[in-house]
Write an enzyme that holds these catalytic residues in place. Structure first.
Site, mmCIF file in Angstrom:
data_model
loop_
_atom_site.group_PDB
_atom_site.id
_atom_site.type_symbol
_atom_site.label_atom_id
_atom_site.label_comp_id
_atom_site.label_asym_id
_atom_site.label_seq_id
_atom_site.Cartn_x
_atom_site.Cartn_y
_atom_site.Cartn_z
ATOM 1 N N ALA A 1 37.882 47.212 -7.853
ATOM 2 C CA ALA A 1 36.577 46.804 -8.381
ATOM 3 C C ALA A 1 36.672 46.536 -9.873
ATOM 4 O O ALA A 1 37.396 47.212 -10.589
ATOM 5 C CB ALA A 1 35.552 47.899 -8.107
ATOM 6 N N ARG B 1 0.804 -1.232 0.000
ATOM 7 C CA ARG B 1 0.000 0.000 0.000
ATOM 8 C C ARG B 1 0.836 1.280 0.000
ATOM 9 O O ARG B 1 0.297 2.376 -0.184
ATOM 10 C CB ARG B 1 -0.956 -0.009 1.208
ATOM 11 C CG ARG B 1 -2.182 -0.861 0.962
ATOM 12 C CD ARG B 1 -2.991 -1.041 2.230
ATOM 13 N NE ARG B 1 -2.377 -2.007 3.134
ATOM 14 C CZ ARG B 1 -2.776 -2.223 4.388
ATOM 15 N NH1 ARG B 1 -3.771 -1.532 4.883
ATOM 16 N NH2 ARG B 1 -2.173 -3.122 5.137
ATOM 17 N N GLU C 1 -8.531 -13.122 13.604
ATOM 18 C CA GLU C 1 -8.271 -12.095 12.589
ATOM 19 C C GLU C 1 -9.581 -11.578 12.003
ATOM 20 O O GLU C 1 -10.586 -12.300 11.970
ATOM 21 C CB GLU C 1 -7.393 -12.678 11.470
ATOM 22 C CG GLU C 1 -5.999 -13.046 11.914
ATOM 23 C CD GLU C 1 -5.263 -11.867 12.523
ATOM 24 O OE1 GLU C 1 -5.112 -10.834 11.860
ATOM 25 O OE2 GLU C 1 -4.850 -11.973 13.701
HETATM 26 C C1 UD1 Z 1 -1.185 -8.780 12.374
HETATM 27 C C2 UD1 Z 1 -1.853 -9.699 13.375
HETATM 28 C C3 UD1 Z 1 -3.126 -9.030 13.887
HETATM 29 C C4 UD1 Z 1 -2.798 -7.673 14.465
HETATM 30 C C5 UD1 Z 1 -2.054 -6.829 13.456
HETATM 31 C C6 UD1 Z 1 -1.574 -5.563 14.118
HETATM 32 C C7 UD1 Z 1 -1.341 -11.933 12.577
HETATM 33 C C8 UD1 Z 1 -1.869 -13.132 11.923
HETATM 34 N N1 UD1 Z 1 -2.185 -10.918 12.744
HETATM 35 O O1 UD1 Z 1 -2.069 -8.680 11.272
HETATM 36 O O2 UD1 Z 1 -3.742 -9.833 14.875
HETATM 37 O O3 UD1 Z 1 -4.008 -7.027 14.860
HETATM 38 O O4 UD1 Z 1 -0.904 -7.522 12.964
HETATM 39 O O5 UD1 Z 1 -1.022 -4.707 13.172
HETATM 40 O O6 UD1 Z 1 -0.196 -11.910 12.966
HETATM 41 N N2 UD1 Z 1 5.400 -10.052 8.013
HETATM 42 C C9 UD1 Z 1 6.523 -10.752 7.641
HETATM 43 N N3 UD1 Z 1 6.397 -11.938 6.993
HETATM 44 C C10 UD1 Z 1 5.191 -12.477 6.707
HETATM 45 C C11 UD1 Z 1 4.039 -11.753 7.081
HETATM 46 C C12 UD1 Z 1 4.176 -10.549 7.739
HETATM 47 O O7 UD1 Z 1 7.639 -10.305 7.883
HETATM 48 O O8 UD1 Z 1 5.156 -13.571 6.137
HETATM 49 C C13 UD1 Z 1 5.545 -8.777 8.703
HETATM 50 C C14 UD1 Z 1 4.999 -7.641 7.871
HETATM 51 O O9 UD1 Z 1 6.026 -7.071 7.081
HETATM 52 C C15 UD1 Z 1 4.526 -6.689 8.959
HETATM 53 C C16 UD1 Z 1 4.140 -7.598 10.102
HETATM 54 O O10 UD1 Z 1 4.786 -8.815 9.871
HETATM 55 O O11 UD1 Z 1 5.537 -5.828 9.388
HETATM 56 C C17 UD1 Z 1 2.642 -7.781 10.260
HETATM 57 O O12 UD1 Z 1 2.157 -8.459 9.137
HETATM 58 P P1 UD1 Z 1 0.776 -8.127 8.486
HETATM 59 O O13 UD1 Z 1 0.572 -8.984 7.322
HETATM 60 O O14 UD1 Z 1 0.652 -6.650 8.267
HETATM 61 O O15 UD1 Z 1 -0.233 -8.572 9.630
HETATM 62 P P2 UD1 Z 1 -1.694 -8.054 9.836
HETATM 63 O O16 UD1 Z 1 -2.576 -8.690 8.837
HETATM 64 O O17 UD1 Z 1 -1.704 -6.597 9.922
HETATM 65 CA CA CA Z 2 -0.355 -4.764 9.244
#
Ligand code: UD1
Ligand code: CA
Length: 462
Positions: free
Chosen positions: A431, A21, A162
């Site tokens: 100058a 995003r 979630e």
């Molecule tokens: C996650 C939580 C959710 C919480 C929210 C808060 C889970 C399943 N859910 O959801 O409960 O309310 O954060 O913001 O954990 N990332 C990785 N590798 C991956 C996936 C994610 O490094 O395979 C990192 C992303 O870059 C990010 C963070 O983990 O910095 C969170 O991942 P994201 O996919 O944004 O989780 P949410 O769906 O927001």
């Molecule tokens: Ca997130």
């Protein structure tokens, strides 16, 4: 010895995601916020909470992220080649944490507003409650999009659901999971591979560990944060701007508390790492960044941009000036609308006035260039006057050459100094002179076409 081991804290920071995003060519966690990459903020919070090592789970643009932290000895990286979910991301840190036994903080690389004090409170609660897992939560007016914290009748945390998996009832829960946890390493690594994929997103959810722990009769605790702002996750440029303004507000407040006057703090942009001493006054719309250090009792007027500069006591930077990589000693006056470029060194009581540009220019104590001048690759002694419109012609199209001007020299207006050239001390350059040869000390250099007056000559009007 045992107590020591019990007190150990490590951190895992999830930073493998791309940040779709953001709509950017740059991975999300490297976007600068208030003067440094977003991920550097949670890294520092973890460090300040006592975590060592700090493991960064990286994936998208792993090389660039790793490169930024390369000089830090307490940071390890773990590669997550494919982003299969937060649970999978944490499992990638197993090797980097081999041999570690203690409490593991788990943070996200996109939460720059988290304070280390909050992490310390979470660790304290976690330990005093003998928990396997403790998480930061928040009560949100609009919890949409977050994982919800499901508690049982007696208020004990049972599981996280979630958004995409939530029933109507669960969607009404306003307590959300911030994605920030601490867990005991033995619990974490014994159970992380037990997480499945049975959910709406087909991902390995780290949050499943909550249900796993409570099913095993282990304690899960939740610490609601006082200020939900702290757990803001940056997903797009709008939130990037919000996070930047919160961080700048904190920086500005600290500066004001330490004795710096900010006329309009909301319109003052001072980055992380800048140092400013008491009784300096900063007018609105200034941008101060990089390794800049400003001493006390300076005045920085409106619309000024200062990066990587050292500015001594009592300097006055007038409106609209741009200072980059310059060193100013005490009581130097610059501007309005001057441009100091890298390598500029101005000794005490130097005055650089409006529309003056300097680059690799050293000006000795008390020297002045008050108007409309370019000084590049030059060394100027003490008490030198550089007249209006003076230009050091330092570039021949291939190489840069130096101009050396001795102490006490007076350079008249509209002089060109064709470098390499030296003007000896106490000389006067008249100058309009184009100086192409060295001028010995105590001399007058003049190079002008003699003036001819033709009397009785005038434009015929008719
Ligand atoms: C996650 C939580 C959710 C919480 C929210 C808060 C889970 C399943 N859910 O959801 O409960 O309310 O954060 O913001 O954990 N990332 C990785 N590798 C991956 C996936 C994610 O490094 O395979 C990192 C992303 O870059 C990010 C963070 O983990 O910095 C969170 O991942 P994201 O996919 O944004 O989780 P949410 O769906 O927001
Ligand atoms: Ca997130």
């Amino acid at each position: 010895m045992e107590k020591n081991v019990m007190n150990r804290v490590a951190a895992v920071i999830l930073s493998a995601g791309k940040g779709t995003r953001m709509k950017s060519g740059l991975v999300k966690v490297l976007h600068p916020v208030a003067g440094r990459p977003m991920v550097a903020w949670p890294v520092e919070a973890a460090r300040s909470a006592g975590a060592e090592p700090v493991v960064l789970v990286i994936g998208h643009q792993a090389e660039a992220v790793g490169e930024y932290f390369k000089p830090a000895k307490d940071i390890r990286t773990a590669l997550q080649e494919e982003q299969l979910g937060t649970g999978h991301a944490v499992s990638c840190s197993r090797e980097a944490l081999a041999g570690f036994n203690g409490t593991v903080l788990i943070l996200c690389g996109d939460t720059p507003l988290l304070r280390f004090e909050t992490l310390v409170r979470m660790i304290e609660l976690h330990r005093s409650g003998n928990a396997a897992l403790t998480m930061l939560t928040a009560m949100l007016e609009n919890p949409y999009g977050y994982g919800r914290v499901v508690r049982d009748n007696s208020g004990r945390v049972r599981r996280i659901v979630e958004q995409k998996d939530a029933s109507q009832d669960v969607q009404k829960i306003q307590e959300i999971n911030s994605g920030i946890y601490c867990m005991e390493s033995d619990f974490l690594f014994a159970n992380i591979d037990g997480i499945g994929l049975e959910n709406a997103q087909n991902e390995y959810y780290l949050t499943d560990l909550v249900a796993i722990a409570s099913a095993k009769g282990l304690t899960c605790l939740a610490l609601p944060v006082d200020d939900p702002e702290e757990i803001l996750g940056v997903n797009d440029r709008q939130q990037l701007a919000e996070a930047g303004s919160v961080l700048r507000r904190r920086i500005n407040r600290d500066l004001m508390m330490s004795g710096v006057t900010l006329i309009a703090p909301e319109q003052t942009y001072i980055d992380y790492g800048v140092e400013i001493s008491p009784d300096t006054v900063i007018h609105p719309n200034c941008h101060i960044s990089g390794s800049t250090v400003i001493a006390g009792s300076c005045v920085i007027e409106t619309g000024t941009s200062i990066s990587d500069c050292r500015i001594g006591n009592g300097c006055h930077i007038k409106a609209g000036s741009v200072l980059e990589g310059a060193e100013l000693h005490e009581h130097v006056s610059v501007g309005p609308m001057a441009h100091l470029r890298p390598g500029t060194v101005l000794y005490s009581h130097v005055k650089v006035g409006n529309f003056v540009e300097t680059k690799k220019a050293i000006m000795g104590e008390g020297s002045k260039a008050s108007h409309l001048t370019y000084l590049g690759d030059t060394e100027i002694g003490r008490d030198v006057n550089i007249g209006c419109g003076t230009i050091t012609c330092n570039y021949d199209g291939v190489n840069k050459h130096r101009t050396v001007i001795g102490d006490g020299v007076f350079i008249g207006s509209d002089v060109q100094l064709v470098a390499p050239v030296t003007v000896g001390s106490n000389s006067l350059v008249a100058a309009g002179t184009t100086v192409t040869k060295d001028v010995p000390p105590d001399s007058l250099a003049i190079a002008r076409v003699p003036q001819v007056n033709k009397e009785g000559w005038r434009l015929k009007k008719k």
